[in-house]
Design a protein around this motif. Sequence first.
Motif, PDB file in Angstrom:
ATOM      1  N   UNK A 175       4.312 -23.385 -17.245  1.00 33.24           N
ATOM      2  CA  UNK A 175       4.649 -24.147 -16.040  1.00 33.24           C
ATOM      3  C   UNK A 175       4.444 -25.637 -16.271  1.00 33.24           C
ATOM      4  N   UNK A 176       3.351 -25.999 -16.934  1.00 31.32           N
ATOM      5  CA  UNK A 176       3.075 -27.407 -17.223  1.00 31.32           C
ATOM      6  C   UNK A 176       4.126 -27.995 -18.146  1.00 31.32           C
ATOM      7  N   UNK A 177       4.524 -27.241 -19.166  1.00 33.86           N
ATOM      8  CA  UNK A 177       5.537 -27.727 -20.113  1.00 33.86           C
ATOM      9  C   UNK A 177       6.866 -27.933 -19.396  1.00 33.86           C
ATOM     10  N   UNK A 178       7.250 -26.941 -18.570  1.00 33.29           N
ATOM     11  CA  UNK A 178       8.515 -27.062 -17.829  1.00 33.29           C
ATOM     12  C   UNK A 178       8.503 -28.295 -16.929  1.00 33.29           C
ATOM     13  N   UNK A 179       7.393 -28.517 -16.226  1.00 25.46           N
ATOM     14  CA  UNK A 179       7.306 -29.664 -15.333  1.00 25.46           C
ATOM     15  C   UNK A 179       7.325 -30.979 -16.092  1.00 25.46           C
ATOM     16  N   UNK A 180       6.687 -31.002 -17.257  1.00 28.62           N
ATOM     17  CA  UNK A 180       6.700 -32.225 -18.066  1.00 28.62           C
ATOM     18  C   UNK A 180       8.124 -32.598 -18.465  1.00 28.62           C
ATOM     19  N   UNK A 181       8.913 -31.588 -18.834  1.00 32.44           N
ATOM     20  CA  UNK A 181      10.311 -31.844 -19.193  1.00 32.44           C
ATOM     21  C   UNK A 181      11.088 -32.356 -17.983  1.00 32.44           C
ATOM     22  N   UNK A 182      10.871 -31.736 -16.818  1.00 32.42           N
ATOM     23  CA  UNK A 182      11.583 -32.167 -15.605  1.00 32.42           C
ATOM     24  C   UNK A 182      11.170 -33.581 -15.188  1.00 32.42           C
ATOM     25  N   UNK A 183       9.888 -33.900 -15.342  1.00 30.20           N
ATOM     26  CA  UNK A 183       9.431 -35.261 -15.007  1.00 30.20           C
ATOM     27  C   UNK A 183      10.120 -36.283 -15.899  1.00 30.20           C
ATOM     28  N   UNK A 184      10.208 -35.978 -17.186  1.00 27.86           N
ATOM     29  CA  UNK A 184      10.883 -36.882 -18.116  1.00 27.86           C
ATOM     30  C   UNK A 184      12.348 -37.070 -17.739  1.00 27.86           C
ATOM     31  N   UNK A 185      13.027 -35.966 -17.432  1.00 28.86           N
ATOM     32  CA  UNK A 185      14.445 -36.048 -17.055  1.00 28.86           C
ATOM     33  C   UNK A 185      14.626 -36.830 -15.759  1.00 28.86           C
ATOM     34  N   UNK A 186      13.737 -36.597 -14.781  1.00 29.35           N
ATOM     35  CA  UNK A 186      13.835 -37.318 -13.513  1.00 29.35           C
ATOM     36  C   UNK A 186      13.591 -38.809 -13.703  1.00 29.35           C
ATOM     37  N   UNK A 187      12.642 -39.158 -14.583  1.00 32.96           N
ATOM     38  CA  UNK A 187      12.375 -40.572 -14.867  1.00 32.96           C
ATOM     39  C   UNK A 187      13.587 -41.230 -15.522  1.00 32.96           C
ATOM     40  N   UNK A 188      14.225 -40.507 -16.440  1.00 33.99           N
ATOM     41  CA  UNK A 188      15.450 -41.029 -17.061  1.00 33.99           C
ATOM     42  C   UNK A 188      16.545 -41.191 -16.016  1.00 33.99           C
ATOM     43  N   UNK A 189      16.602 -40.253 -15.066  1.00 36.89           N
ATOM     44  CA  UNK A 189      17.606 -40.343 -14.004  1.00 36.89           C
ATOM     45  C   UNK A 189      17.370 -41.571 -13.128  1.00 36.89           C
ATOM     46  N   UNK A 190      16.105 -41.931 -12.883  1.00 38.15           N
ATOM     47  CA  UNK A 190      15.804 -43.139 -12.113  1.00 38.15           C
ATOM     48  C   UNK A 190      16.353 -44.371 -12.821  1.00 38.15           C
ATOM     49  N   UNK A 191      16.041 -44.464 -14.122  1.00 38.36           N
ATOM     50  CA  UNK A 191      16.514 -45.613 -14.903  1.00 38.36           C
ATOM     51  C   UNK A 191      18.039 -45.642 -14.952  1.00 38.36           C
ATOM     52  N   UNK A 192      18.651 -44.468 -15.176  1.00 39.44           N
ATOM     53  CA  UNK A 192      20.105 -44.409 -15.254  1.00 39.44           C
ATOM     54  C   UNK A 192      20.769 -44.790 -13.948  1.00 39.44           C
ATOM     55  N   UNK A 193      20.185 -44.336 -12.818  1.00 41.07           N
ATOM     56  CA  UNK A 193      20.770 -44.649 -11.515  1.00 41.07           C
ATOM     57  C   UNK A 193      20.660 -46.135 -11.200  1.00 41.07           C
ATOM     58  N   UNK A 194      19.592 -46.790 -11.661  1.00 36.41           N
ATOM     59  CA  UNK A 194      19.429 -48.228 -11.423  1.00 36.41           C
ATOM     60  C   UNK A 194      20.322 -49.059 -12.344  1.00 36.41           C
ATOM     61  N   UNK A 195      20.418 -48.618 -13.591  1.00 36.29           N
ATOM     62  CA  UNK A 195      21.183 -49.408 -14.566  1.00 36.29           C
ATOM     63  C   UNK A 195      22.688 -49.195 -14.414  1.00 36.29           C
TER      64      UNK A 195
END
Length: 343
Positions: free
Chosen positions: A115-135
Motif C-alpha cells: 500500500x505504501x509503495x502504491x501510494x508513493x507512486x501515485x504521489x509522484x505522478x500527482x506531483x508531476x501532474x501539478x507541474x505539467x498542469x502549471x507549465x
Amino acid sequence: MTIEYGVWGLRLALGVVFGLSAAGKFADLSGTRKAVGEFGIPIRWVPAAAWALPVVEALVAVGLLPPWTAAAAALVAVGLLLVFTAAVALLLRRGKHPACSCFGAASSAPIGVRTLVRNAVLILLAAVAVVGALRYSRIPEVLPVDRAVGMAVVAVFTAVSIWLWGEVRVLRRRLDQQALSTLGAEGLPPGAVAPEFELLSVAGGRTSLAELLAPGRYLLMVFVHPGCEMCAALARELPRWQSRTRQALTIAVVGNGEVPAHEVWGREQGLGDIPVLVQQGNEAALRYRVRGTPSGVLITAEGRLAAPVARGAMAIRDLIQIAKHESGQAITSENGQTVSNTA
C-alpha cells in the motif's frame, strides 16, 4: 507535442484512479464507514467522513480534466495521498492491518508495505501532474481534437473495464459466502477423499494437492485471512511446528485475496519456506467445507481426510499431535523400531 500528450495522458490516468476510488466507496458505503473508523476517525465523524472522502475524490477526478482546474485538483490529490500514506504508515508501525477499501468492496485486502509503495507512486505522478498542469496550462485545448477526445474515450473504456472486473470479483466473493452459509455440517468426514485443488502460490505459478502430498507425511492445510489477528498469531507459530514435525508433516497456508498481499503478510509473520497459497474466491474452502479462519484440515499421505476440520489455534495444534502420533505408529510398524512422538 509528445510532452503535451504525456501530460494529458497522466491527468486522464489519475482521473481514472480517483474516479474508480470514489465510485467504489459510494457503492460500498458500509465498508467505507468501517474502513474510515479503523483508520482512527472518531466515531461521531465516521458517517460524514465516509461521504466526504468519495465526494472529494470525485471532484478531483473531474477537476483534472479542464485546464483551469487541473493544477488545483492534482494538488488536492497529492494532499489526500500524503494524509492517507501517513495514516497507513502509523497503523503499520502499531502492528495494525485494517482493510484498505480504497476502491470499495473490490479491494478489501489489508494494508501493508505494498500500500505504501502504491501510494508513493501515485504521489509522484500527482506531483508531476501539478507541474505539467502549471507549465502546460492550455492542455488539452492545444491538442488535436480527435487525439484528445480519443485518449479520453480510451480512459473511460479502461475505467469501465476495471469497474466491471471489480464487480465480477465482488459477486464471486458473495456467491462463495452464500454457498458457505448454505452448507451442511462444517468439514468433510474423516476418511473422505480430499478434494483436488490448484491454487496460486506466492512463490509463483500454481500448486496442486498432489504436489503437496508426500509419502509417509501428513499434510496440514491452515486456512487464514491476512486481516485476522488470530491467524497472524497462529502463523508465527507454524515455522516452529514445522521444524519439529518435518519428518511427519507438511504445513501449507491457504488464504483468500491478492497474491502480493499474502506474500507481504507471509514475510511479516516469518513463514519462511512454508508454502502460502491463495484462493481466487473461496474454491478450496468450499470444497473442504471450511467456514472460518483460522481453521485446519489434516490430510493423510494417501489423500484422505484424517480428522474433522479444526477451528482455532488449540484445535489445529491437536491435528499436529494426531499427525505425529499416527506417523510414529506407521514408522514403528515398518521399521520395527520405536519412534518418539515428542515435539
